[in-house]
Motif scaffolding. Sequence first.
Motif: not given
Length: 238
Positions: A189-197, A226-238
């Motif tokens: 799961r960790r590798d899967e998440i890292l691949g999406a960030i 405001s909703v400020i993401p700190v997510d390495g770009g994972l949620g872009m567009g949301h």
Amino acid sequence: MSAEVTVVTGGNRGIGAAIARRLVEAGHRVVVASRTGTGPDACALTGTVSMDVSSASSIADGLAEIEDTYGPVGVLVANAGITKDNLVMRMSDEDIDAVVQTNLSGSIRLCRGVARGMIRAKTGRIVLISSVVGLLGSAGQVNYAASKAGLVGAARSLARELGSRGITVNVVAPGFVETDMTAELDEGRRDEILGAIPLGRYAAADEVAAVVEFLVGPDAGYITGSVIPVDGGLGMGH
Ligand code: NAP
């Protein structure tokens, strides 16, 4: 240094501890509210109180103790949270209730508890710690994602209710952060998440704390709802 207190729930470890440390360094009088009534080691806190954010009476008692002992609450960072992951078909009533009660109801009760004093003072800062999965969704986290999405609606409603009194209410939505919570994830799961960030790594807790410090600081006075993401770009567009 003001007489007002900055409260960080779940400030004893993980992201909350990083927030508490940063805000102490920035000159806040920080009180950590935690189940154990303890804070992070080697941190010049103003104080600690016992608080279980899944209990309405514990929140009320904890906030009363903070105000009586340390002074009025000028800043609230509602950070305490839990996961109880499972596919929805296997998710128990207890796991639905525990996550919503802790993450969402607890945060709303905390906001209600500090609002009166902030309204009286005509100033205040509230930050709710949500998650990228609140808006992105996550299989196996229906309870958690719903609780974190709920924080956005709560914050934006509070921003509308309290804005005229000089109170800002914002959400920080971290992606995956190196803490005990993510240490539970298996390797696959960790590798899967890292691949999406897009940035290809997890966040350090202090990178989330830095954004919280900005939102409760003097330069963020015109930012609310405001909703400020700190997510390495994972949620872009949301
Ligand atoms: P963590 O390491 O598991 O720490 C959770 C904190 O919440 C602990 O201090 C814990 O206290 C406290 N807490 C849990 N239930 C509580 C309750 N009923 N009453 C009072 N305190 C309670 O988690 P974390 O990673 O630092 O997460 C902090 C926040 O960030 C959470 O809201 C989480 O949902 C959010 N977040 C985390 C990530 C991530 O990748 N780590 C990503 C997005 C959002 P105890 O020590 O007593 O258990």
